[in-house]
Every structure is written in structure tokens, then in C-alpha cells.
Enzyme design. Structure first.
Site, short mmCIF file in Angstrom:
data_model
loop_
_atom_site.label_atom_id
_atom_site.label_comp_id
_atom_site.label_asym_id
_atom_site.label_seq_id
_atom_site.Cartn_x
_atom_site.Cartn_y
_atom_site.Cartn_z
N THR A 131 0.86 -1.18 0.00
CA THR A 131 0.00 0.00 0.00
C THR A 131 0.90 1.24 0.00
O THR A 131 1.61 1.50 0.98
CB THR A 131 -0.91 -0.01 1.25
OG1 THR A 131 -1.51 -1.30 1.33
CG2 THR A 131 -1.97 1.05 1.19
N SER A 134 13.49 -11.59 16.74
CA SER A 134 12.71 -11.39 17.96
C SER A 134 13.10 -10.10 18.67
O SER A 134 14.25 -9.69 18.65
CB SER A 134 12.90 -12.55 18.93
OG SER A 134 12.20 -12.26 20.13
N LYS A 165 13.29 -19.87 15.92
CA LYS A 165 12.37 -18.81 16.33
C LYS A 165 11.06 -19.41 16.85
O LYS A 165 10.45 -18.90 17.80
CB LYS A 165 12.09 -17.87 15.15
CG LYS A 165 11.05 -16.78 15.45
CD LYS A 165 11.58 -15.72 16.40
CE LYS A 165 10.54 -14.86 17.07
NZ LYS A 165 9.66 -14.07 16.27
N HIS A 225 11.67 -20.48 20.29
CA HIS A 225 11.69 -19.26 21.12
C HIS A 225 10.25 -18.85 21.48
O HIS A 225 9.93 -18.58 22.63
CB HIS A 225 12.40 -18.13 20.33
CG HIS A 225 12.22 -16.76 20.90
ND1 HIS A 225 11.02 -16.06 20.79
CD2 HIS A 225 13.05 -15.95 21.60
CE1 HIS A 225 11.15 -14.89 21.40
NE2 HIS A 225 12.37 -14.80 21.89
N ASN A 226 9.39 -18.83 20.49
CA ASN A 226 8.01 -18.39 20.73
C ASN A 226 7.25 -19.38 21.61
O ASN A 226 6.41 -18.98 22.41
CB ASN A 226 7.28 -18.17 19.41
CG ASN A 226 7.72 -16.87 18.75
OD1 ASN A 226 8.82 -16.39 18.99
ND2 ASN A 226 6.87 -16.30 17.91
N GLU A 234 8.22 -18.57 25.00
CA GLU A 234 7.57 -17.29 25.32
C GLU A 234 6.11 -17.52 25.77
O GLU A 234 5.66 -16.97 26.77
CB GLU A 234 7.63 -16.42 24.07
CG GLU A 234 6.93 -15.09 24.14
CD GLU A 234 6.94 -14.37 22.77
OE1 GLU A 234 8.00 -14.26 22.14
OE2 GLU A 234 5.86 -13.96 22.32
#
Ligand code: NAP
Length: 466
Positions: free
Chosen positions: A35, A129, A183, A186-187, A190
Site C-alpha cells: 500500500t 525477535s 524462532k 523461542h516463541n 515465550e
């Protein structure tokens, strides 16, 4: 004329912040967004006066870059990434580099790496992250994909990363989706830690009767010791913030339904596929889902603060339970990393090294586990687990007290409970899987191993003599 150093495609929260970070490290940056108004707004706003050039024509954006071109994507994960990669590929030359910095599924990155390699385009999938602030000031970066591209990218976009004790929080974890795999782990961690923090908050608020602000102050105090972490610090700030419009703690005005974008679920799916036990991560994902099941929630009368009469004791029990659950969430993450490392060939300790700064799960515990894993030889999960067993044994009485008292007060603690059962199972010499094997053999002839003989056995369980 020299081209611009790096292109950033996607000017959402992360793309904008990352473009500004790259520029602050001395790089010239080209930016593009689907956009066009967003590009214009960015150029007239935060990017004004900086060495950032914006484009509304994709071909001009691509042509503005120095060769080999390096284009960083910060677009919504999934189909949008495929669409953008496909369009870009037609405009790029052999040797150019596409770097997907979004939260893509590691299997998608495996596929994109293979497809693009066949077309001469070098692909990197990078787990980034740190949220908006990390992207702006220094995130933790987990790279996977083409190694030669990594060397070049590390020298450019790697400059944007966080630094811990002179060591950049950037690493290469292997081909394909290796970086995105790390990752996802990691999440997963988390999710588990956030759920554990939320359970303790619930207990201190509804069970013990502290106010949101008081819980925030308790968390702030805990954050000065063994529990020091970004997530606890974030929780403390959220709990203490007063909404200027209403004068009430903003947290109390937030609807209690948790949303998710899928990375926690992917961590659980990966654990299941790889044969890894990660019950606390699973409990956290599950509890987020449960919070949205409004039509099934039928509030019962709360039992109130009758377990712990002593507020100080209750707070201490909650702290010890949070520490135990957090430690075991990291252990589950490490065991998931260990399984992924078998496919991708990375060192588990490398993930902990890059998680020491910039990322959402940075904490004193990560720093300590990294030291242990980098010094001690052996299977990483076992090394880390052996390190924390004495601590967990010490925490056990208060950990149990927290869970029992919370349950008595009808306060759910799924992450804390799952961590406790995970620990109890791992500390059991004999588990009741013998009965499970017996029942499986009884109805399905699935056979079983014996403790006193080698091989597989089947029994008719007395049926022939009936
Ligand atoms: N937010 C965080 O804390 C965080 C942290 C780490 C990683 N991530 C990951 O980083 C990526 C970017 O996240 P974000 O929070 O900045 O914003 P986002 O809402 O996930 O993505 C917005 C960006 O994607 C673009 N986009 C969406 N569909 C597109 C399509 N079909 N074709 C081209 N562009 C498309 C949007 O363009 P338009 O403006 O045209 O809609 C916008 O630039 C995501 O994968 C996210 O999961 C986010």
C-alpha cells in the site's frame, strides 16, 4: 552510480523499525510497501531526513539496489510471503538475496529455500525477535538458508542486531528453515512463560487479594533477582499502568481472551512430530484457546483466600512456583531445539547465546543456561536439566503449596501444573507405561518389552483358559 545497500519490503510495525535501525548503522536503505500511502507516510514522518529512499514502483525499488541485491521482507507470514517472493523473483538476477524476516513456518522456509536455490536466488529465513523496540534498537536474529548469503547478510543487516557482552545476537543455524525453527522454539517458550506469569498474577490478585498495581510491584521486586527477565519486567509495567481516561489500571479493562498468531501451536506441533515432550508450552497454547470459549465458561463461586493466611508466604510460594515453571519451560524448549538440531545440524547452545539480548525471552536464566551448555559436554537437555534439579528440589515444597492453594481457591494453573507433572515424570524411576503397554497388547496385540528378557512379547492375558 552505486545502488542502495539494502531493500526493506513491508512497512508494518517491524519493517519500519528495522529500516530505521539499518539506517542508523550506516546503511542506505530502499523501502517499499504494497500500500503506497504507507511508504509516503513513512518518508514524510519517521524516515524524514534519513538515508532512506522510498519507492511506489516495485521495479524501481529492485533496480535501486546494489548488486547482489539484498531484500529484507517484513510481510505477513504465509501466502503473502509466497506472493511477494514470486513477484520479486521475476525481477531479480542470479545471486541476489531474499531474506524473509517474518514469523514464517520453518517448513515453508525449507520449501522456499529449495525452490529459490533451483532458480539461482539465495534465500535466507530469519527469525527476528524483540518486537518493535527490538527491531528498532537491536533484535535477536536467527538465520537459516544459504550460507554464502548469510556471510554477506551478517555483515549488513546483522549490524542491526542486539549485542550481549561484545557478542552480536546473530547466528546461522543451518540450511532451509533452520532459523525459523529456532524462532518457533523461542516463541513456544515465550508462550509458556507468559502463561506462568499470568497464573501467578491471577493467584495474587483473586486469591491473595493484592491489587494489580501491588502485583506489578511484587513482579518488579522479583525481577531484581533470579527471575530477572524481559517478560516479567513487561508484566510489571503493564500491571502498574493507569489508564489516563478512566484512572483505573488499564490491565483490568482488557477483555480476558488471549489471541495467537500460530507460532506457539507450531512449536507444539513440532514437538509432537519430533517426539519431544513439551507439556508446558502445550498447556499455554491450550489455555489461550480456552479463554476464547466464552459459551463454555460457567463461573463457579470463588473459594477465596483461605489457604495461605500469610500474604508474605503466599507471595513467596508464587515466586518459587514461577521460577520452577520458567526453568522447566526452558528445558522443554532446549529439548525441542535438540531434536531440531539433529535435522539442521546446529549447536543448541548457539540459540541460547543469541537469546541473551534483544529477544522477548531474554533473562538471567538464559544467560546461566548458556554458560552451562557452552562449558559442559553432553546431551544439552540432560546437561541443563542436571544443572537445575537441585534448585527444583529446593523449590518443590512452595511450588506444591502454590498449586494446591490455587486449586483450592479454584484458580487454574495449567502451566504450573504441567511443569510439575513433567518434572515428577522425569524424576520417576518407574512410570506406569507398563500398564499402557499391557492394555495395548490386550486389545490390539501390539506386543511389549519385558524387564527380565530381550525382545518383544505377546500374551493372551488368560483368554485361552476362559
Ligand atoms: N510485531 C511483532 O512484534 C513481530 C515480532 C517478530 C516478528 N514479526 C513478524 O514480522 C512480520 C511483519 O510483522 P508486522 O507486525 O510488522 O506487521 P504485519 O501486520 O504482520 O504485516 C504487515 C505487512 O505485510 C504486508 N502484507 C500483507 N499481505 C501482503 C501481501 N499479500 N502482499 C504484500 N504485502 C503484504 C502489509 O502491507 P500493507 O500495508 O499493504 O497491508 C504490511 O507491510 C510478520 O511475519 C510478523 O509475524 C512481528
Amino acid at each position: 552510480m552505486n545502488g542502495l545497500d539494502v531493500g526493506v519490503y513491508g512497512l508494518g510495525v517491524m519493517g519500519e523499525a528495522f529500516a530505521l535501525n539499518l539506517e542508523s548503522r550506516g546503511l542506505t536503505v530502499a523501502v517499499y510497501n504494497r500500500t503506497a500511502e504507507k511508504t509516503t507516510q513513512f518518508l514524510q514522518g519517521k524516515a524524514k531526513g534519513k538515508r532512506i529512499q522510498g519507492f511506489t514502483d516495485l521495479k524501481e525499488f529492485v533496480d535501486s539496489l546494489s548488486r547482489p541485491r539484498m531484500i529484507v521482507l517484513f510481510v505477513k507470514a504465509g501466502k503473502p510471503v509466497d506472493e511477494v517472493v514470486e513477484t520479486l523473483t521475476h525481477m531479480l538476477e542470479k545471486g541476489d538475496i531474499i531474506i524473509d524476516c517474518g514469523n514464517s513456518h520453518y517448513r515453508d522456509s525449507d520449501r522456499r529455500f529449495a525452490e529459490l536455490s533451483g532458480r539461482g536466488i539465495r534465500f535466507l529465513g530469519v527469525g527476528v525477535s524483540g518486537g518493535e523496540e527490538g527491531a528498532l534498537k537491536g533484535p535477536s536474529m536467527m538465520f537459516g538458508g544459504d550460507f554464502s548469503a548469510y556471510i554477506e547478510a551478517e555483515n549488513k543487516i546483522g549490524r542491526a542486531a542486539a549485542v550481549f557482552e561484545n557478542s552480536k545476537c546473530v547466528s546461522y543455524f543451518g540450511e532451509g528453515g533452520a532459523g525459523h525453527f529456532v524462532k518457533i522454539v523461542h516463541n513456544g517458550i515465550e508462550y509458556a512463560i507468559m502463561q506462568a506469569i499470568a497464573e501467578v498474577y491471577d493467584y495474587l490478585l483473586r486469591g491473595v487479594g493484592l491489587s494489580s498495581g501491588e502485583v506489578g510491584s511484587v513482579f518488579e521486586e522479583w525481577g531484581k533477582g533470579v527471575l530477572r527477565s524481559f517478560l516479567l519486567e513487561a508484566a510489571a509495567r503493564v500491571l502498574r499502568y493507569i489508564d489516563p481516561e478512566t484512572g483505573k489500571p488499564l490491565v483490568e479493562l482488557i477483555l480476558d481472551e488471549a489471541e495467537q498468531k500460530g507460532t506457539g501451536r507450531w512449536a507444539v506441533e513440532a514437538a509432537m512430530e519430533l517426539g519431544v515432550s513439551a507439556p508446558t508450552i502445550a498447556a499455554a497454547v491450550d489455555e489461550r484457546t480456552l479463554t476464547t470459549l466464552r459459551t463454555l465458561r460457567r463461573p463457579a463461586q470463588e473459594a477465596g483466600f483461605n489457604g495461605d493466611r500469610n500474604v508474605g508466604e503466599a507471595v513467596e510460594a508464587a515466586k518459587n512456583s514461577l521460577l520452577a515453571t520458567t526453568l522447566l519451560s526452558y528445558i522443554q524448549g532446549i529439548s525441542l531445539l535438540q531434536a531440531g538440531a539433529r535435522n539442521y545440524g546446529f549447536r543448541v547452545s548457539e540459540a541460547l547465546r543469541v537469546w541473551r539480548a534483544g529477544c522477548i525471552i531474554r533473562s538471567r536464566i538464559v544467560e546461566e543456561l548458556y554458560k552451562e551448555l557452552s562449558w559442559t559436554p553432553g546431551e544439552p537437555t540432560a546437561v541443563a536439566f542436571d544443572k537445575i534439579i537441585p534448585q527444583l528440589e529446593e523449590l518443590m515444597p512452595q511450588w506444591l503449596q502454590f498449586i494446591t492453594n490455587a486449586s483450592r481457591m479454584r484458580i487454574p494453573t495449567p502451566a504450573s501444573m504441567s511443569a510439575l507433572s513433567y518434572y515428577l515424570s522425569l524424576r520417576s524411576d518407574r512410570l506406569p507405561a507398563n500398564l499402557i503397554q499391557g492394555i495395548r497388547d490386550y486389545f490390539g496385540g501390539h506386543m511389549f518389552k519385558r524387564v527380565d528378557r530381550e525382545g518383544y512379547f505377546h500374551s493372551d492375558w488368560g483368554r485361552s483358559s476362559e
